[in-house]
Design an enzyme around this catalytic site. Sequence first.
Site, PDB file in Angstrom:
ATOM      1  CE1 TYR A 194       3.635  -5.786   0.960  1.00  0.00           C
ATOM      2  CE2 TYR A 194       3.219  -3.151   1.166  1.00  0.00           C
ATOM      3  CZ  TYR A 194       3.440  -4.325   0.575  1.00  0.00           C
ATOM      4  OH  TYR A 194       2.826  -4.048  -0.768  1.00  0.00           O
ATOM      5  CB  SER A 219       4.843  -0.472  -1.572  1.00  0.00           C
ATOM      6  OG  SER A 219       2.790  -0.232  -0.489  1.00  0.00           O
TER       7      SER A 219
END
Lengths: 243, 81
Positions: free
Chosen positions: A155, A142
Site C-alpha cells: 500500500y 495516503s
Amino acid sequence: MRTTNGCALVTGGSRGIGAATCARLAADGWPVGVVYRSDAAAAARVVEGIAASGGVAIAVCADVRDPLAPDRAFAAAEDAFGPVLVLVNNAGITADGLSPQLEDDAWDRVLETNLTGAFRFTRRALGPMLRARHGRIVNVASIVGLVANAGQANYAAAKAGLSGMTKTVAVEVARRGITVNAVAPGFIATDLTSDLPADVTSRIPARRVGTPDDVAGCIAFLASQDAAYVTGQTLVVDGGLIA
Amino acid sequence: MSQTITPETVEQAVYAALKTFGVEPHQMTREATFESLEVDSLDLVELAQIVQEEFGVKLDAAHMAGLNTVGDAIDMVVGRA
C-alpha cells in the site's frame, strides 16, 4: 464550483471517501460518473442521494484493474454528460502483511488497483483535457505513502507512487490548464480503516479521526477554479498527524 | 468518421492543428521545423490525437520522435494510409 461544461468521474465512488466526493462534486454543480466495481446497490444509493439533492449522476460498473475499464467508464460518462473535466482516482484496496510474508498476489493486487489503475484512468483523461485546455485530476494517496506504516509495504509503495506520478504528470500538462494534485488522508473513518486501534485519536493532534467529508472538501477545492495555480502537490489531510 | 487520407486533407488537418498551437499562417510550410515553430512535445502528442481522430491513424511516441518538419508529419500520416 463548476465553471465549465463537462462532468466529473470518481473511481471507487460507491463508498467512503469516494461516495463523499461524488456528493460534494455534485453539490458544486458537476454531473458525476460514480465508478464502482462490485457494490451496485451502494453506487445506486450514491446516485439517488445526489438526485435527491438536485444533482445528476450515473453509476458506472468498472474494475480499475481491467485495462479496458477506462475506455468503458469514460465512454459512459461522456455519453451522458460530455467530456470528463474532473477525474478523481480514488479506488483503492489494502492487503496487509509484514514484508517477509507478503505474497506476490497481495503485492500485485494493491499495485494494480491503487497505482496502475490510476495511471490508466489518468492517461485516458488527458486526451480530452488537452483538447479542452482545462482539466482537474485528483489522486487519493495516503499518509502511508509519506511515512512508514508497518504491514503495508504494498500500500505504501502504491501511494508513494501516486504522489510521484502526480508531480510528473502535473508538469507535463500544466501549460494546457490541467492541474494534477493528490490528497493524502490520514486516519479516516471508512470501511478500509474499520480496524483502527482504539487509542488512535490520542495520537492525532486534532483529537479525532477524519471523516470522508473532510477529504471530499479538499478534493473539491483541488477540482475547483480556486485551485487553478496549484499543481503537482500532495495535500495532507490528517488532523496534524504527520505535521 | 475518418476522413480520406490524401496529401491535401492531411496538410489541411495539420495546419489547422498548428493554428491551435499558436503558429501563424505565414509560418506554415512543409519545410518549417517544429522547433522553429515552437511546437513542443506536448503539442506533438495532441497532433497525434487529432490525426487519430480525423484519419484513424495511430501514431505512437516512437513515430513522433522522428519528426523534424511539418512535411515529415504530413508524409508519415499519408504513408500510413
